[in-house]
Design a protein around this motif. Sequence first.
Motif, PDB file in Angstrom:
ATOM      1  N   VAL A  18      61.324  48.710  63.055  1.00 17.75           N
ATOM      2  CA  VAL A  18      60.397  48.454  61.944  1.00 17.75           C
ATOM      3  C   VAL A  18      61.147  47.839  60.764  1.00 17.75           C
ATOM      4  CG1 VAL A  18      58.901  49.564  60.240  1.00 17.75           C
ATOM      5  CG2 VAL A  18      58.774  50.255  62.630  1.00 17.75           C
ATOM      6  N   ALA A  19      62.329  48.383  60.457  1.00 13.58           N
ATOM      7  CA  ALA A  19      63.133  47.832  59.365  1.00 13.58           C
ATOM      8  C   ALA A  19      63.554  46.391  59.671  1.00 13.58           C
ATOM      9  CB  ALA A  19      64.364  48.705  59.140  1.00 13.58           C
ATOM     10  N   LEU A  20      63.902  46.129  60.936  1.00 11.89           N
ATOM     11  CA  LEU A  20      64.288  44.773  61.323  1.00 11.89           C
ATOM     12  C   LEU A  20      63.111  43.815  61.199  1.00 11.89           C
ATOM     13  CD1 LEU A  20      66.805  43.300  62.406  1.00 11.89           C
ATOM     14  CD2 LEU A  20      65.987  43.748  64.724  1.00 11.89           C
ATOM     15  N   LYS A  21      61.938  44.290  61.559  1.00 11.20           N
ATOM     16  CA  LYS A  21      60.739  43.448  61.452  1.00 11.20           C
ATOM     17  C   LYS A  21      60.455  43.094  59.981  1.00 11.20           C
ATOM     18  CE  LYS A  21      55.989  43.735  60.714  1.00 11.20           C
ATOM     19  NZ  LYS A  21      55.130  44.529  59.826  1.00 11.20           N
ATOM     20  N   LYS A  22      60.615  44.082  59.088  1.00  8.64           N
ATOM     21  CA  LYS A  22      60.388  43.823  57.667  1.00  8.64           C
ATOM     22  C   LYS A  22      61.403  42.825  57.116  1.00  8.64           C
ATOM     23  CE  LYS A  22      58.349  48.361  56.944  1.00  8.64           C
ATOM     24  NZ  LYS A  22      58.511  49.703  56.349  1.00  8.64           N
TER      25      LYS A  22
ATOM     26  N   HIS B 190      54.455  49.447  50.740  1.00 10.21           N
ATOM     27  CA  HIS B 190      53.475  50.542  50.805  1.00 10.21           C
ATOM     28  C   HIS B 190      53.403  51.110  52.219  1.00 10.21           C
ATOM     29  CE1 HIS B 190      49.987  52.873  49.670  1.00 10.21           C
ATOM     30  NE2 HIS B 190      49.290  52.367  50.674  1.00 10.21           N
ATOM     31  N   GLU B 191      53.413  50.217  53.229  1.00  8.35           N
ATOM     32  CA  GLU B 191      53.382  50.686  54.616  1.00  8.35           C
ATOM     33  C   GLU B 191      54.635  51.498  54.942  1.00  8.35           C
ATOM     34  OE1 GLU B 191      52.953  47.219  56.957  1.00  8.35           O
ATOM     35  OE2 GLU B 191      50.806  46.962  56.527  1.00  8.35           O
ATOM     36  N   THR B 192      55.773  51.054  54.405  1.00 11.16           N
ATOM     37  CA  THR B 192      57.024  51.796  54.644  1.00 11.16           C
ATOM     38  C   THR B 192      56.950  53.196  54.051  1.00 11.16           C
ATOM     39  OG1 THR B 192      58.249  49.705  54.559  1.00 11.16           O
ATOM     40  CG2 THR B 192      59.523  51.734  54.349  1.00 11.16           C
ATOM     41  N   VAL B 193      56.409  53.286  52.833  1.00  8.15           N
ATOM     42  CA  VAL B 193      56.270  54.599  52.191  1.00  8.15           C
ATOM     43  C   VAL B 193      55.325  55.490  52.998  1.00  8.15           C
ATOM     44  CG1 VAL B 193      55.432  55.795  50.139  1.00  8.15           C
ATOM     45  CG2 VAL B 193      56.811  53.725  49.898  1.00  8.15           C
ATOM     46  N   ASN B 194      54.236  54.894  53.504  1.00  9.63           N
ATOM     47  CA  ASN B 194      53.289  55.675  54.303  1.00  9.63           C
ATOM     48  C   ASN B 194      53.930  56.202  55.580  1.00  9.63           C
ATOM     49  OD1 ASN B 194      51.234  55.319  52.453  1.00  9.63           O
ATOM     50  ND2 ASN B 194      50.401  53.511  53.467  1.00  9.63           N
ATOM     51  N   VAL B 195      54.737  55.325  56.234  1.00 12.63           N
ATOM     52  CA  VAL B 195      55.418  55.761  57.460  1.00 12.63           C
ATOM     53  C   VAL B 195      56.372  56.913  57.169  1.00 12.63           C
ATOM     54  CG1 VAL B 195      57.078  55.052  59.243  1.00 12.63           C
ATOM     55  CG2 VAL B 195      55.188  53.544  58.629  1.00 12.63           C
ATOM     56  N   GLY B 196      57.118  56.788  56.056  1.00  8.92           N
ATOM     57  CA  GLY B 196      58.023  57.870  55.684  1.00  8.92           C
ATOM     58  C   GLY B 196      57.282  59.163  55.376  1.00  8.92           C
ATOM     59  N   THR B 197      56.135  59.045  54.693  1.00 10.34           N
ATOM     60  CA  THR B 197      55.338  60.241  54.368  1.00 10.34           C
ATOM     61  C   THR B 197      54.788  60.899  55.625  1.00 10.34           C
ATOM     62  OG1 THR B 197      54.708  59.223  52.257  1.00 10.34           O
ATOM     63  CG2 THR B 197      53.381  61.083  53.025  1.00 10.34           C
ATOM     64  N   GLU B 198      54.290  60.074  56.551  1.00  7.06           N
ATOM     65  CA  GLU B 198      53.772  60.620  57.804  1.00  7.06           C
ATOM     66  C   GLU B 198      54.870  61.309  58.604  1.00  7.06           C
ATOM     67  OE1 GLU B 198      51.953  57.419  59.860  1.00  7.06           O
ATOM     68  OE2 GLU B 198      50.250  57.243  58.478  1.00  7.06           O
ATOM     69  N   THR B 199      56.051  60.691  58.618  1.00  9.42           N
ATOM     70  CA  THR B 199      57.169  61.303  59.360  1.00  9.42           C
ATOM     71  C   THR B 199      57.551  62.649  58.749  1.00  9.42           C
ATOM     72  OG1 THR B 199      58.003  59.094  59.917  1.00  9.42           O
ATOM     73  CG2 THR B 199      59.515  60.946  60.179  1.00  9.42           C
ATOM     74  N   ALA B 200      57.632  62.696  57.409  1.00  8.38           N
ATOM     75  CA  ALA B 200      57.979  63.958  56.746  1.00  8.38           C
ATOM     76  C   ALA B 200      56.916  65.026  56.998  1.00  8.38           C
ATOM     77  CB  ALA B 200      58.150  63.729  55.249  1.00  8.38           C
ATOM     78  N   ALA B 201      55.632  64.626  56.946  1.00  8.60           N
ATOM     79  CA  ALA B 201      54.557  65.590  57.197  1.00  8.60           C
ATOM     80  C   ALA B 201      54.606  66.102  58.639  1.00  8.60           C
ATOM     81  CB  ALA B 201      53.198  64.942  56.916  1.00  8.60           C
ATOM     82  N   ALA B 202      54.902  65.188  59.581  1.00 18.28           N
ATOM     83  CA  ALA B 202      54.993  65.606  60.986  1.00 18.28           C
ATOM     84  C   ALA B 202      56.140  66.593  61.186  1.00 18.28           C
ATOM     85  CB  ALA B 202      55.170  64.378  61.879  1.00 18.28           C
ATOM     86  N   LEU B 203      57.274  66.314  60.556  1.00 14.71           N
ATOM     87  CA  LEU B 203      58.414  67.230  60.678  1.00 14.71           C
ATOM     88  C   LEU B 203      58.101  68.601  60.067  1.00 14.71           C
ATOM     89  CD1 LEU B 203      61.379  64.806  59.852  1.00 14.71           C
ATOM     90  CD2 LEU B 203      60.799  65.762  62.073  1.00 14.71           C
ATOM     91  N   LYS B 204      57.420  68.594  58.928  1.00 10.48           N
ATOM     92  CA  LYS B 204      57.055  69.864  58.294  1.00 10.48           C
ATOM     93  C   LYS B 204      56.094  70.657  59.172  1.00 10.48           C
ATOM     94  CE  LYS B 204      55.099  71.804  54.052  1.00 10.48           C
ATOM     95  NZ  LYS B 204      54.497  71.497  52.727  1.00 10.48           N
ATOM     96  N   ALA B 205      55.105  69.946  59.754  1.00 10.53           N
ATOM     97  CA  ALA B 205      54.144  70.630  60.626  1.00 10.53           C
ATOM     98  C   ALA B 205      54.834  71.211  61.850  1.00 10.53           C
ATOM     99  CB  ALA B 205      53.044  69.654  61.043  1.00 10.53           C
TER     100      ALA B 205
END
Length: 261
Positions: free
Chosen positions: A96-100, A160-175
Amino acid sequence: MASLTGVSEELGEIEGQISDIFRALSNGFQKLEKIKDSNRQSRQLEELTGKMKECKRLIKEFDREVKDLEYKNDADTTKMLNEKKQSMIKELNSYVALKKQYASNIENKRVDLFEGPGEGFAEENGLLASNMSNQQLMDQGNRMMDETDQAIERSKKVVHETVNVGTETAAALKAQTEQMSRIVNELDSIHFSIKKATQLVKELGRQVATDRCIMGLLFLIVVGVIAIIIVKIVNPHNKDIRDIPGLAPPAPSRRLLAYPY
């Protein structure tokens, strides 16, 4: 993949599909480096983005399957599966980072004003600018500014998409962490219940064995008393058997004496 197939055929199949997508992404980015045309680069980047979305969907499916199998697997297997999932997420984030990065490079190429890859193009752009009227130069400049604004908006969208991906990843890890804590607590409760039930079963077993022994002893006593009674009735003159208290011996037969008159 063989080890995951041993755990679950579904996990092995999903891992195989994800591995195929990762190979396709690696080959696709290598091919993208050789493409010089911006339009072809954009099309190639869109194709790679579709593959990354499919990979993200498969990783979520992999995570759901791992959660469904947690009650069957031991702690080491569950840890191995979670580490495998984290490795997949990390590899996908690298693509994803490479694509950006490539998307940003393409946008920078599109907003260059009167600039080219070589001196010949720079000279040609200079001649083109000298032949333009003031109105044409203003129109060209406004158009380039509009393209620059659009590129900035697209860059903001990417951020914004990068921030959303990071937020989703953090939420998934917390869950996942909270779920693991709940599972550990439930396992402790189950272990305590099983231990308590085992103790109760042992106590009940001892009580049943004691009751059976008492019943058996009473049965032998009753049988013995009945046998003695029967023998005493059948052979009342047997001196080897003592009289049973409460049981009167049979009355002796009396003979009537005849008196002469």
